[in-house]
Design an enzyme around this catalytic site. Structure first.
Site, PDB file in Angstrom:
ATOM      1  N   LYS A   1       1.015  -1.109   0.172  1.00  0.00           N
ATOM      2  CA  LYS A   1      -0.016   0.039  -0.006  1.00  0.00           C
ATOM      3  C   LYS A   1       0.925   1.094   0.130  1.00  0.00           C
ATOM      4  CE  LYS A   1      -2.692   3.372   1.590  1.00  0.00           C
ATOM      5  NZ  LYS A   1      -2.379   4.284   2.661  1.00  0.00           N
TER       6      LYS A   1
ATOM      7  N   GLY B   1      -1.114   7.962   0.129  1.00  0.00           N
ATOM      8  CA  GLY B   1      -0.851   9.413  -0.530  1.00  0.00           C
ATOM      9  C   GLY B   1       0.092  10.417  -0.079  1.00  0.00           C
TER      10      GLY B   1
ATOM     11  N   GLY C   1      -5.061  10.627  -0.536  1.00  0.00           N
ATOM     12  CA  GLY C   1      -5.996  11.816   0.538  1.00  0.00           C
ATOM     13  C   GLY C   1      -5.712  13.123   0.214  1.00  0.00           C
TER      14      GLY C   1
ATOM     15  N   ASP D   1      -5.930   1.967   2.979  1.00  0.00           N
ATOM     16  CA  ASP D   1      -5.380   0.761   3.783  1.00  0.00           C
ATOM     17  C   ASP D   1      -6.276  -0.336   3.890  1.00  0.00           C
ATOM     18  OD1 ASP D   1      -3.274   2.501   4.406  1.00  0.00           O
ATOM     19  OD2 ASP D   1      -4.377   3.540   5.994  1.00  0.00           O
TER      20      ASP D   1
ATOM     21  N   LYS E   1      -4.288   1.871   9.151  1.00  0.00           N
ATOM     22  CA  LYS E   1      -2.899   1.033   8.884  1.00  0.00           C
ATOM     23  C   LYS E   1      -2.875  -0.066   9.926  1.00  0.00           C
ATOM     24  CE  LYS E   1      -0.635   4.692   7.219  1.00  0.00           C
ATOM     25  NZ  LYS E   1      -1.609   4.948   6.211  1.00  0.00           N
TER      26      LYS E   1
END
Ligand SMILES: Nc1ncnc2c1ncn2[C@@H]1O[C@H](COP(=O)(O)OP(=O)(O)O)[C@@H](O)[C@H]1O
Ligand SMILES: CC(=O)N[C@@H](CCC(=O)OP(=O)(O)O)C(=O)O
Length: 256
Positions: A7, A10, A41, A159, A214
């Site tokens: 992942k 941003g 984000g 996430d 997360k």
């Protein structure tokens, strides 16, 4: 297949260092097959500002009306996904952008339409499609937008999307790349931790904000048999000579 789901947050997309791309090469050389899910984000916030649309969050999830969804899709599919795929190409890595809402890649359902609007949770992942791309030696770069059974496109926290992909693929590892070195407690990097310690850090306020989805995602992945999840920085060499830098979250409870 030794799949690793990565992942890419941003928060760090504009600051990925050459060491990040070197780490991806090292992982590939060591037999890992990367699949990337990206966030975006901050870029969504900036575009909403430009359009004079308020950013509202509820429990860390963006409240997404129809207009906001248009901006979310424009930014994630049109900007951040393109940005990451071209950065990977520049770094010598063959990647292919994939909208989560295309080809049943991420099937999703509304979480709570009244409260959150067009926000989804992943109910199914088209792992055959993702595996075909991996087998073609491409790195899939997936946008966290899902399609609901009734044809709506839904905004998914990246996430949670990454965790859903890791679980569906039965990935060997799952990695959260962000803008800090890992989980920090009073300024110190925690190199290894467990689910129960994480609950304590959340309760004591040492883990907050964007780190919460997360660690929640990490724990949900551990529950599905992936026994080590890493939180690492995209600004540093997070994997070199088979050594990892960052926080490892493991399923083993440590003896204190
Ligand atoms: N214990 C913690 N250790 C490190 N970062 C934390 C912690 N608790 C909260 N954070 C915050 O979480 C942020 C990372 O989450 P977020 O901004 O959502 O990034 P991303 O876009 O990578 O998902 C960090 O920049 C930091 O501000
Ligand atoms: C529902 C929801 O909150 N979706 C996120 C999707 C992007 C994301 O998660 O990006 P980061 O990983 O950079 O935070 C959003 O709209 O911001």
């Amino acid at each position: 297949m030794k799949t690793i789901v990565i992942k890419c947050g941003g928060s760090v997309l504009d600051e990925l260092s050459p060491a990040f791309f070197d780490a991806l090469h090292s992982l590939k050389n060591d037999g890992y097959k990367p699949v990337i899910v990206h966030g975006g984000g901050p870029a969504i916030n900036a575009m909403l500002d430009l359009y004079k649309i308020d950013s509202k969050f509820h429990n860390g999830l963006r409240v997404t009306c129809e207009k906001t969804m248009e901006v979310v899709e424009m930014v994630l599919s049109g900007k951040t996904n393109r940005q990451l795929v071209s950065l990977l190409a520049e770094g010598g890595l063959d990647a292919i952008g994939l909208n989560g809402s295309d080809g049943g890649c991420l099937v999703a359902d509304f979480i709570n339409k009244e409260e959150l609007g067009f926000v989804g949770t992943v109910t199914m992942v088209n792992k055959e499609l993702i595996n075909k791309l991996i087998e073609s030696e491409l790195i899939p770069v997936i946008t966290p937008i899902g399609a609901s059974e009734d044809g709506n496109r839904l905004n998914i926290n990246a996430d949670y999307a990454a965790a859903a992909v890791a679980k569906a693929l039965g990935a060997e590892r799952c990695l959260f790349v962000t803008n800090v070195d890992g989980i920090l407690v009073e300024g110190e990097l925690i190199e290894e931790t467990s689910s129960s310690e994480i609950q304590e850090y959340i309760a004591s306020g040492h883990i907050y904000g964007g780190m919460i989805p997360k660690v929640e995602s990490a724990i949900s992945v551990l529950d599905k048999g992936i026994n080590r999840v890493m939180i690492v920085s995209g600004k540093k060499a997070f994997y070199k000579n088979r050594e990892w830098a960052g926080t490892a979250i493991t399923s083993k409870e440590r003896v204190k």
